[in-house]
Design an enzyme around this catalytic site. Structure first.
Site, PDB file in Angstrom:
ATOM      1  N   SER A 168      42.886  40.225  39.093  1.00  0.00           N
ATOM      2  CA  SER A 168      41.747  39.658  38.365  1.00  0.00           C
ATOM      3  C   SER A 168      41.867  38.145  38.292  1.00  0.00           C
ATOM      4  O   SER A 168      42.823  37.606  37.723  1.00  0.00           O
ATOM      5  CB  SER A 168      41.697  40.230  36.944  1.00  0.00           C
ATOM      6  OG  SER A 168      40.827  39.432  36.164  1.00  0.00           O
TER       7      SER A 168
ATOM      8  N   HIS B 237      39.307  41.068  41.908  1.00  0.00           N
ATOM      9  CA  HIS B 237      38.512  41.546  40.775  1.00  0.00           C
ATOM     10  C   HIS B 237      37.880  40.344  40.068  1.00  0.00           C
ATOM     11  O   HIS B 237      38.572  39.412  39.673  1.00  0.00           O
ATOM     12  CB  HIS B 237      39.437  42.321  39.826  1.00  0.00           C
ATOM     13  CG  HIS B 237      38.765  42.976  38.664  1.00  0.00           C
ATOM     14  ND1 HIS B 237      38.158  44.211  38.743  1.00  0.00           N
ATOM     15  CD2 HIS B 237      38.616  42.576  37.371  1.00  0.00           C
ATOM     16  CE1 HIS B 237      37.674  44.555  37.555  1.00  0.00           C
ATOM     17  NE2 HIS B 237      37.935  43.569  36.701  1.00  0.00           N
TER      18      HIS B 237
ATOM     19  N   ASP C 195      35.575  39.161  36.927  1.00  0.00           N
ATOM     20  CA  ASP C 195      35.098  39.566  35.607  1.00  0.00           C
ATOM     21  C   ASP C 195      33.901  38.731  35.169  1.00  0.00           C
ATOM     22  O   ASP C 195      34.032  37.543  34.906  1.00  0.00           O
ATOM     23  CB  ASP C 195      36.237  39.432  34.585  1.00  0.00           C
ATOM     24  CG  ASP C 195      37.279  40.519  34.760  1.00  0.00           C
ATOM     25  OD1 ASP C 195      36.906  41.699  34.700  1.00  0.00           O
ATOM     26  OD2 ASP C 195      38.463  40.184  34.974  1.00  0.00           O
TER      27      ASP C 195
ATOM     28  N   MET D  92      31.202  38.040  32.367  1.00  0.00           N
ATOM     29  CA  MET D  92      30.970  38.264  30.929  1.00  0.00           C
ATOM     30  C   MET D  92      29.840  37.371  30.446  1.00  0.00           C
ATOM     31  O   MET D  92      29.730  36.215  30.870  1.00  0.00           O
ATOM     32  CB  MET D  92      32.239  37.932  30.143  1.00  0.00           C
ATOM     33  CG  MET D  92      33.473  38.671  30.609  1.00  0.00           C
ATOM     34  SD  MET D  92      34.862  38.358  29.510  1.00  0.00           S
ATOM     35  CE  MET D  92      36.201  39.086  30.464  1.00  0.00           C
TER      36      MET D  92
ATOM     37  N   HIS E 113      33.138  43.219  38.213  1.00  0.00           N
ATOM     38  CA  HIS E 113      33.115  43.989  36.962  1.00  0.00           C
ATOM     39  C   HIS E 113      32.136  43.320  35.999  1.00  0.00           C
ATOM     40  O   HIS E 113      32.434  42.270  35.436  1.00  0.00           O
ATOM     41  CB  HIS E 113      34.556  44.013  36.397  1.00  0.00           C
ATOM     42  CG  HIS E 113      34.699  44.713  35.087  1.00  0.00           C
ATOM     43  ND1 HIS E 113      35.832  44.596  34.298  1.00  0.00           N
ATOM     44  CD2 HIS E 113      33.871  45.553  34.408  1.00  0.00           C
ATOM     45  CE1 HIS E 113      35.689  45.327  33.205  1.00  0.00           C
ATOM     46  NE2 HIS E 113      34.518  45.903  33.239  1.00  0.00           N
TER      47      HIS E 113
ATOM     48  N   MET F  76      30.477  42.839  32.691  1.00  0.00           N
ATOM     49  CA  MET F  76      30.550  43.104  31.253  1.00  0.00           C
ATOM     50  C   MET F  76      29.376  42.366  30.627  1.00  0.00           C
ATOM     51  O   MET F  76      29.537  41.348  29.950  1.00  0.00           O
ATOM     52  CB  MET F  76      31.899  42.624  30.699  1.00  0.00           C
ATOM     53  CG  MET F  76      33.045  43.556  31.068  1.00  0.00           C
ATOM     54  SD  MET F  76      34.653  42.773  30.941  1.00  0.00           S
ATOM     55  CE  MET F  76      34.689  41.929  32.517  1.00  0.00           C
TER      56      MET F  76
ATOM     57  N   MET G 161      38.633  51.274  30.949  1.00  0.00           N
ATOM     58  CA  MET G 161      39.191  50.074  30.314  1.00  0.00           C
ATOM     59  C   MET G 161      40.371  50.482  29.436  1.00  0.00           C
ATOM     60  O   MET G 161      40.256  51.410  28.634  1.00  0.00           O
ATOM     61  CB  MET G 161      38.131  49.379  29.452  1.00  0.00           C
ATOM     62  CG  MET G 161      37.046  48.664  30.229  1.00  0.00           C
ATOM     63  SD  MET G 161      37.649  47.423  31.399  1.00  0.00           S
ATOM     64  CE  MET G 161      38.509  46.270  30.323  1.00  0.00           C
TER      65      MET G 161
ATOM     66  N   ASP H   6      41.977  48.891  33.925  1.00  0.00           N
ATOM     67  CA  ASP H   6      41.862  47.446  33.746  1.00  0.00           C
ATOM     68  C   ASP H   6      42.228  47.081  32.312  1.00  0.00           C
ATOM     69  O   ASP H   6      41.595  47.561  31.374  1.00  0.00           O
ATOM     70  CB  ASP H   6      40.405  47.051  34.066  1.00  0.00           C
ATOM     71  CG  ASP H   6      40.131  45.561  33.954  1.00  0.00           C
ATOM     72  OD1 ASP H   6      41.074  44.783  33.755  1.00  0.00           O
ATOM     73  OD2 ASP H   6      38.940  45.189  34.081  1.00  0.00           O
TER      74      ASP H   6
HETATM   75  C1  DX5 Z   1      39.194  42.107  30.493  1.00  0.00           C
HETATM   76  C2  DX5 Z   1      38.950  42.088  31.965  1.00  0.00           C
HETATM   77  C3  DX5 Z   1      40.177  42.202  32.784  1.00  0.00           C
HETATM   78  C4  DX5 Z   1      41.212  41.137  32.573  1.00  0.00           C
HETATM   79  C5  DX5 Z   1      42.523  41.843  32.583  1.00  0.00           C
HETATM   80  O1  DX5 Z   1      38.025  42.330  29.801  1.00  0.00           O
HETATM   81  O2  DX5 Z   1      38.062  43.112  32.355  1.00  0.00           O
HETATM   82  O3  DX5 Z   1      39.876  42.351  34.170  1.00  0.00           O
HETATM   83  O4  DX5 Z   1      41.251  40.132  33.537  1.00  0.00           O
HETATM   84  O5  DX5 Z   1      43.509  40.958  32.203  1.00  0.00           O
HETATM   85  P1  DX5 Z   1      45.013  41.414  31.938  1.00  0.00           P
HETATM   86  O6  DX5 Z   1      45.512  42.037  33.207  1.00  0.00           O
HETATM   87  O7  DX5 Z   1      45.687  40.133  31.600  1.00  0.00           O
HETATM   88  O8  DX5 Z   1      44.977  42.383  30.797  1.00  0.00           O
HETATM   89 ZN    ZN Z   2      37.818  43.511  34.580  1.00  0.00          ZN
END
Ligand code: DX5
Ligand code: ZN
Length: 217
Positions: A8, A33, A35, A37, A66, A68, A138, A177
């Protein structure tokens, strides 16, 4: 089925994304990956489609996006046109049009993933398994990297594995994740996870190649 590691970039240096994505690739990863948001579905704002488009230009790794975000349906096209290979959205974000969104992703020739937060039961998404390429469980509350793995989520991985057998979907990708490191990765793969997202564990490691291998060996 081979275990896929998806580093990620939430934990990467955003001023040096190309450099960090190249590091991931040289260390052996095939996926990256991303993310997304929106500050609404989760209390944090990160990356949007324009950044995905820029990343697409500098790498041939599979872009595992991903989402969110609150209204994923509105943005599916944008992310696919920007170069996403796999689009994962949250069941909680728009549970009234899950099939429509999956169909839209497939109509554009890409892979569809559906994710659930720690508080959502696995049974909520059971009926969608035949349609999906991937389920993302998650293992932290979505929103931030570097959080602690929630052990209560492990049984949901086993449930999804069971559903995949039930529907004869042995090739379903079961991704986890949040809080993934060499120890928690094993806990997840043992019960059926075959794709591991890791951010802080990989980016804090002094040797990225060893860190990736430590998740799968
Ligand atoms: C959190 C994200 C993850 C995040 C994971 O909401 O979806 O992908 O990057 O980070 P770590 O591996 O540090 O928990
Ligand atoms: Zn993620």
């Amino acid at each position: 089925m081979e275990i896929i590691v998806s580093p990620s970039i939430l934990s990467a240096d955003f001023a040096n994304l190309e450099r960090d994505i190249n590091k991931i690739k040289s260390a052996g990863a095939k996926w990256v990956h991303i993310d997304v948001m929106d500050g609404h579905f989760v209390p944090n704002i990160t990356i949007g489609a324009p950044v995905v488009k820029s990343i697409r230009k500098v790498t041939d790794l599979k872009l595992d996006v991903h989402l969110m975000i609150s209204e994923p349906k509105k943005y599916i096209k944008d992310f696919i046109n920007s170069g996403a290979d796999i689009v994962t959205f949250h069941y909680e974000a728009q549970n009234n049009c899950v099939c429509e969104i999956i169909n839209e992703i497939h109509a554009m020739g890409k892979m569809a993933g559906l994710s659930i937060k720690p508080s959502t039961p696995s049974s909520a998404i059971k009926d969608f398994i035949p349609l999906l390429d991937m389920v993302l469980i998650m293992t932290v509350e979505p929103g931030f990297g570097g959080q602690k793995f929630i052990h209560e989520c492990v049984s949901k991985i086993a449930d999804i594995k069971e559903y995949s057998r039930l529907y004869d979907r042995d090739n379903l990708i079961i991704q986890v994740d949040g809080g993934i490191n060499d120890a928690t990765a094993k806990i997840c793969t043992r019960v059926g996870a075959n794709s591991l997202v890791a951010g802080s564990y990989l980016f804090n490691a002094s040797d990225l190649h060893c860190a990736i291998n430590s998740l799968i060996k």
